[in-house]
Design an enzyme around this catalytic site. Sequence first.
Site, PDB file in Angstrom:
ATOM      1  N   ALA A  19      -6.665  -7.604  -3.945  1.00 47.73           N
ATOM      2  CA  ALA A  19      -7.387  -6.363  -4.241  1.00 47.73           C
ATOM      3  C   ALA A  19      -7.072  -5.271  -3.234  1.00 47.73           C
ATOM      4  CB  ALA A  19      -8.893  -6.622  -4.289  1.00 47.73           C
ATOM      5  N   GLY A  20      -5.783  -5.104  -2.927  1.00 50.62           N
ATOM      6  CA  GLY A  20      -5.370  -3.991  -2.092  1.00 50.62           C
ATOM      7  C   GLY A  20      -5.277  -2.722  -2.911  1.00 50.62           C
ATOM      8  N   ALA A  21      -4.378  -1.826  -2.510  1.00 49.74           N
ATOM      9  CA  ALA A  21      -4.294  -0.528  -3.173  1.00 49.74           C
ATOM     10  C   ALA A  21      -3.905  -0.672  -4.647  1.00 49.74           C
ATOM     11  CB  ALA A  21      -3.291   0.355  -2.439  1.00 49.74           C
ATOM     12  N   ASN A 112       6.710  -5.630  -4.850  1.00 46.50           N
ATOM     13  CA  ASN A 112       7.928  -4.851  -4.685  1.00 46.50           C
ATOM     14  C   ASN A 112       9.143  -5.743  -4.445  1.00 46.50           C
ATOM     15  OD1 ASN A 112       6.780  -2.242  -4.903  1.00 46.50           O
ATOM     16  ND2 ASN A 112       6.116  -2.298  -2.765  1.00 46.50           N
ATOM     17  N   LYS A 214      13.357   0.486  -9.234  1.00 45.23           N
ATOM     18  CA  LYS A 214      12.327   0.401  -8.191  1.00 45.23           C
ATOM     19  C   LYS A 214      12.894  -0.190  -6.900  1.00 45.23           C
ATOM     20  CE  LYS A 214       7.989   0.611  -6.719  1.00 45.23           C
ATOM     21  NZ  LYS A 214       6.937  -0.248  -7.270  1.00 45.23           N
ATOM     22  N   ASN A 218      12.751   1.531  -3.294  1.00 47.08           N
ATOM     23  CA  ASN A 218      12.095   0.862  -2.162  1.00 47.08           C
ATOM     24  C   ASN A 218      13.030   0.675  -0.973  1.00 47.08           C
ATOM     25  OD1 ASN A 218       9.449   0.484  -3.094  1.00 47.08           O
ATOM     26  ND2 ASN A 218      10.002  -1.334  -4.254  1.00 47.08           N
ATOM     27  N   SER A 283       4.273   1.967   1.333  1.00 45.60           N
ATOM     28  CA  SER A 283       3.433   0.791   1.579  1.00 45.60           C
ATOM     29  C   SER A 283       3.868   0.082   2.860  1.00 45.60           C
ATOM     30  CB  SER A 283       3.503  -0.173   0.395  1.00 45.60           C
ATOM     31  OG  SER A 283       4.838  -0.616   0.178  1.00 45.60           O
ATOM     32  N   GLU A 295       7.209  -6.166   4.311  1.00 41.86           N
ATOM     33  CA  GLU A 295       7.730  -6.795   3.095  1.00 41.86           C
ATOM     34  C   GLU A 295       9.267  -6.703   3.052  1.00 41.86           C
ATOM     35  OE1 GLU A 295       5.939  -6.991  -1.458  1.00 41.86           O
ATOM     36  OE2 GLU A 295       5.761  -5.153  -0.314  1.00 41.86           O
TER      37      GLU A 295
END
Length: 340
Positions: A19-21, A112, A214, A218, A283, A295
């Site tokens: 339940a992060g962003a 990601n 994506k 990233n 992030s 990450e």
Amino acid sequence: MSNEPSTAAEPLRICIAGAGAIGGTLAVRLAAAGHHVSVLARGKTLQAIRENGLTLHDLHGVTHARPAADDRPGFGVQDLILVCAKSQDMAGLLPQLQPLIGERTVVVPTNNGVPWWYFHREGGRFDGEQVRAVDPEGALARAVPLDNLIGSVLFITAEVTAPGVIRSVNPHLIVLGEPSGAMSERLLRVRAAIEAAGIEARATDRIRDKLWTKIIANISTNPLSVITHGTLEQLYGQPELREVVTQVMREALLVASSYGARVDIDPLTFVQLGEAMGPFRTSMLQDLERGRPLELAAIGDAVLELAQRYAVPMPITRAVVSLARFRGLGAQQQHAARAA
């Protein structure tokens, strides 16, 4: 509270794991659409959700939801599980989801970078192999049945401003696709449920094309933001940073093309779209500032691994990823020292 979209279909049992962003954004939107939403969370986030629910500030206005929340998966078998943890947290999280997964449960990882399931039913020369940077022992592939997975690519920028409070100032978009490329009934059902929740949702028969879009965004910005502390507006807008971003993009585009991916956005368009997103912190930069692990395995190392399979040189990317790793380890050590 703003007017909320509603789903005409039967409500789904949906668990948001993490339940992060991003997870918080999805939980609020889906709960507001009438689905039975539960949330796997921990620490201050879990406490905040239990006490005050979740609050989302986005283009719909201010929306509040009170999903069921726990740190253990006691919600029963779900129709849909959206796994919203960082890639480095998957090994600890995925085995916990087994009580929630039935034969027809759809599991959608949203992390990601290069996903551990990348070569599942990929159809190319590496079909069925592992991406060792993200799943060296095959533990992730064993934790959740691969046939339950649907791939996703999220184009959502969001930030936790306080436990249980999320801010997202750009439009929400999620692209969904079966690893096999099939336009299945379950894919269309999940797409419709998310679309009805006020999130633009698209189904594709070429999910890896969107993954690479994506991935390129990233890898060209997240590690560099760690080194420079630059926002997206600065990374894409300032000439000296834009040059590095563009060089990394070119290297990553060569890797994508080696795997047959069709990326329909050129570097110039990438830069224009990125700069328009404004002073948003990636992030990875947010994690750096909080002293959290970066990450880098999925966003950086996995791309370098895929490049090696086709002997594609990535000297600029490799240097940026190495510098970001050094910076991230230093930040974690400083954070640990302050906490001691």
